[in-house]
Design a protein around this motif. Structure first.
Motif, PDB file in Angstrom:
ATOM      1  N   LEU A 151      33.997  34.931   9.495  1.00 26.05           N
ATOM      2  CA  LEU A 151      33.476  36.062   7.823  1.00 26.05           C
ATOM      3  C   LEU A 151      33.332  36.753   9.705  1.00 26.05           C
ATOM      4  CD1 LEU A 151      32.242  34.852   5.266  1.00 26.05           C
ATOM      5  CD2 LEU A 151      34.677  36.186   5.734  1.00 26.05           C
ATOM      6  N   ALA A 152      32.979  36.812  11.299  1.00 23.64           N
ATOM      7  CA  ALA A 152      31.685  37.174  12.016  1.00 23.64           C
ATOM      8  C   ALA A 152      30.705  37.747  12.153  1.00 23.64           C
ATOM      9  CB  ALA A 152      33.153  38.129  12.547  1.00 23.64           C
ATOM     10  N   LEU A 153      30.021  36.827  10.421  1.00 25.18           N
ATOM     11  CA  LEU A 153      29.099  37.246   9.762  1.00 25.18           C
ATOM     12  C   LEU A 153      27.901  36.042  10.915  1.00 25.18           C
ATOM     13  CD1 LEU A 153      27.464  38.021   7.133  1.00 25.18           C
ATOM     14  CD2 LEU A 153      28.187  36.521   6.095  1.00 25.18           C
ATOM     15  N   PRO A 154      26.749  37.099  11.190  1.00 26.64           N
ATOM     16  CA  PRO A 154      25.426  36.996  11.584  1.00 26.64           C
ATOM     17  C   PRO A 154      24.753  35.868  10.811  1.00 26.64           C
ATOM     18  CG  PRO A 154      25.681  39.684  12.277  1.00 26.64           C
ATOM     19  CD  PRO A 154      26.356  39.125  10.711  1.00 26.64           C
ATOM     20  N   THR A 155      24.112  34.631  11.259  1.00 22.83           N
ATOM     21  CA  THR A 155      24.437  34.258  10.409  1.00 22.83           C
ATOM     22  C   THR A 155      22.876  32.550  10.924  1.00 22.83           C
ATOM     23  OG1 THR A 155      25.973  33.607   9.101  1.00 22.83           O
ATOM     24  CG2 THR A 155      24.581  31.786   8.604  1.00 22.83           C
ATOM     25  N   THR A 156      21.619  32.895   9.904  1.00 26.22           N
ATOM     26  CA  THR A 156      20.819  32.024  10.178  1.00 26.22           C
ATOM     27  C   THR A 156      20.730  30.687   9.449  1.00 26.22           C
ATOM     28  OG1 THR A 156      19.373  33.538  11.020  1.00 26.22           O
ATOM     29  CG2 THR A 156      17.970  31.212  10.827  1.00 26.22           C
ATOM     30  N   VAL A 157      20.533  29.343   9.587  1.00 28.17           N
ATOM     31  CA  VAL A 157      20.286  28.369   8.894  1.00 28.17           C
ATOM     32  C   VAL A 157      19.162  28.623   8.190  1.00 28.17           C
ATOM     33  CG1 VAL A 157      20.471  25.724   8.783  1.00 28.17           C
ATOM     34  CG2 VAL A 157      22.265  26.985   8.691  1.00 28.17           C
ATOM     35  N   ALA A 158      17.856  28.097   7.487  1.00 33.11           N
ATOM     36  CA  ALA A 158      16.710  27.434   7.340  1.00 33.11           C
ATOM     37  C   ALA A 158      16.701  26.417   6.609  1.00 33.11           C
ATOM     38  CB  ALA A 158      15.849  28.403   6.248  1.00 33.11           C
ATOM     39  N   LEU A 159      16.626  25.639   7.601  1.00 35.43           N
ATOM     40  CA  LEU A 159      16.617  23.869   6.999  1.00 35.43           C
ATOM     41  C   LEU A 159      15.439  23.588   6.359  1.00 35.43           C
ATOM     42  CD1 LEU A 159      18.403  21.149   7.130  1.00 35.43           C
ATOM     43  CD2 LEU A 159      16.541  20.873   9.543  1.00 35.43           C
ATOM     44  N   GLU A 160      15.454  23.443   5.303  1.00 37.42           N
ATOM     45  CA  GLU A 160      13.386  23.934   4.382  1.00 37.42           C
ATOM     46  C   GLU A 160      13.729  21.816   4.223  1.00 37.42           C
ATOM     47  OE1 GLU A 160      11.883  25.358   3.417  1.00 37.42           O
ATOM     48  OE2 GLU A 160      13.708  27.329   4.581  1.00 37.42           O
ATOM     49  N   PRO A 161      12.787  20.930   4.965  1.00 36.98           N
ATOM     50  CA  PRO A 161      12.528  19.049   4.443  1.00 36.98           C
ATOM     51  C   PRO A 161      11.751  19.472   3.504  1.00 36.98           C
ATOM     52  CG  PRO A 161      11.766  19.960   6.968  1.00 36.98           C
ATOM     53  CD  PRO A 161      12.628  21.259   6.137  1.00 36.98           C
TER      54      PRO A 161
END
Ligand SMILES: [Zn+2]
Length: 321
Positions: A221-231
């Motif tokens: 999608l050419a979408l700027p994306t961040t993964v917030a990894l939540e333990p």
């Protein structure tokens, strides 16, 4: 019976050193007093979530009350560096039953207008993310990036539906991501490491697979994306807490967090959730007593630098245990 909460001041405001657009700056985390997650009110919510229990306001919050809350938060703005403002409502920002449309626009416009603010983050379930809601919010954001955070938690239908009770499918998430891309927003995706009824190894593999699926979608999608990894942590008043007390659940090991980050960091931007939520040490991700502070520190510096070198050389007798 919880006491009535004031609606003219935020529940919580914290200034956190963070990288913002590649430079040293701050996140201003604002937890607004809000009615709380409609999905939680209607269904009991997700198995790991207790936020609405502890944080909701008593009934609807008017636009002028939201405005008054943000004015209080403004006093905590940092004096220098780029700033990201996180506007949390313990639910869905784009649900008009939780945040009226006029307040959605005004909150984003006000935060985006503060000095040195580059990004404004709001969170929402995907069913409220569409062009109709995004257009006014993006106009209000002006030159700032509008980052919309969605709690996908897992790309596995079985884990997301049966174990977390998330209540939406991948197609709904994908549609929200496509609408964010079309509108010119950015996306943050929460990935939950080790939900209820999930073993350590399965949890690691699921988080890795979920990150891979999210970054593949973002690239398409050419979408700027961040993964917030939540333990996953264990708040009281949840099915997760009941399982924890019964000895059927323990939070993930920090070694598992390190493994997930090392395996997926090359795919895109990752941020590790390290708040202990004021909980007992046994209720949050941990290793043995001697290496827990070291590994947490290394993960914090990974968050600051986005460089997996921060995790190199970590070891302890407990790692192979
Ligand atoms: Zn150890």
């Amino acid at each position: 019976m919880t006491p009535m909460r004031r609606k003219d001041e935020p529940l919580y405001v914290e200034r956190i050193p963070a990288r913002v657009d590649g430079a040293d700056g701050h996140r201003l985390m604002v937890i607004l007093a809000a009615p709380g997650c409609t999905y939680w009110h209607e269904t009991g919510g997700c198995t790991n979530c207790a936020f609405p229990v502890s944080l909701v306001a008593d009934g609807p919050v008017a636009p002028e009350e939201y405005a008054a809350q943000l004015a209080v938060a403004a006093k905590e703005l940092p004096a220098d560096g780029p700033v990201q403002v996180d506007l949390y409502v313990s639910g869905s920002f784009f649900n008009p039953d939780e945040v009226p449309l006029a307040a959605q626009r005004d909150l984003v416009a006000t935060a985006a207008g503060w000095p040195r603010v580059r990004r404004v983050l709001v969170e929402s379930r995907p069913e409220y993310v569409d062009a109709e809601r995004l257009t006014p919010a993006l106009e209000a954001a002006g030159d700032c990036v509008l980052d919309v955070a969605i709690g996908l938690e897992s790309a596995s239908a079985e884990i997301r539906d049966e174990r977390i009770h998330k209540g939406f499918n991948w197609r709904r998430f994908e549609k929200a991501a496509a609408d964010l891309a079309a509108a010119g927003a950015a996306m943050t995706v929460y990935v939950l490491l080790k939900p209820l009824d999930t073993g350590e190894r399965e949890a690691i593999e699921d988080a890795v697979a979920t990150c891979e699926a999210v970054f593949a979608l973002a690239e398409r999608l050419a979408l700027p994306t961040t993964v917030a990894l939540e333990p996953c942590f264990v708040p009281e008043g949840t099915p997760l807490y009941d399982a924890f007390v019964a000895g059927r659940y323990s939070p993930p090991r920090l070694w598992s967090v390190v493994e997930v980050v090392e395996r997926v960091a090359h795919l895109g931007a990752i941020h590790v959730g390290l708040s202990d939520e004021g909980l007992d040490a046994a209720q949050v991700a941990h290793n043995c007593a001697s290496c827990t502070p070291v590994v947490r520190g290394a993960l914090r510096s990974f968050n600051r630098t986005a460089d997996v070198a921060a995790l190199a050389g970590l070891d302890c007798a407990c790692r192979e245990a």
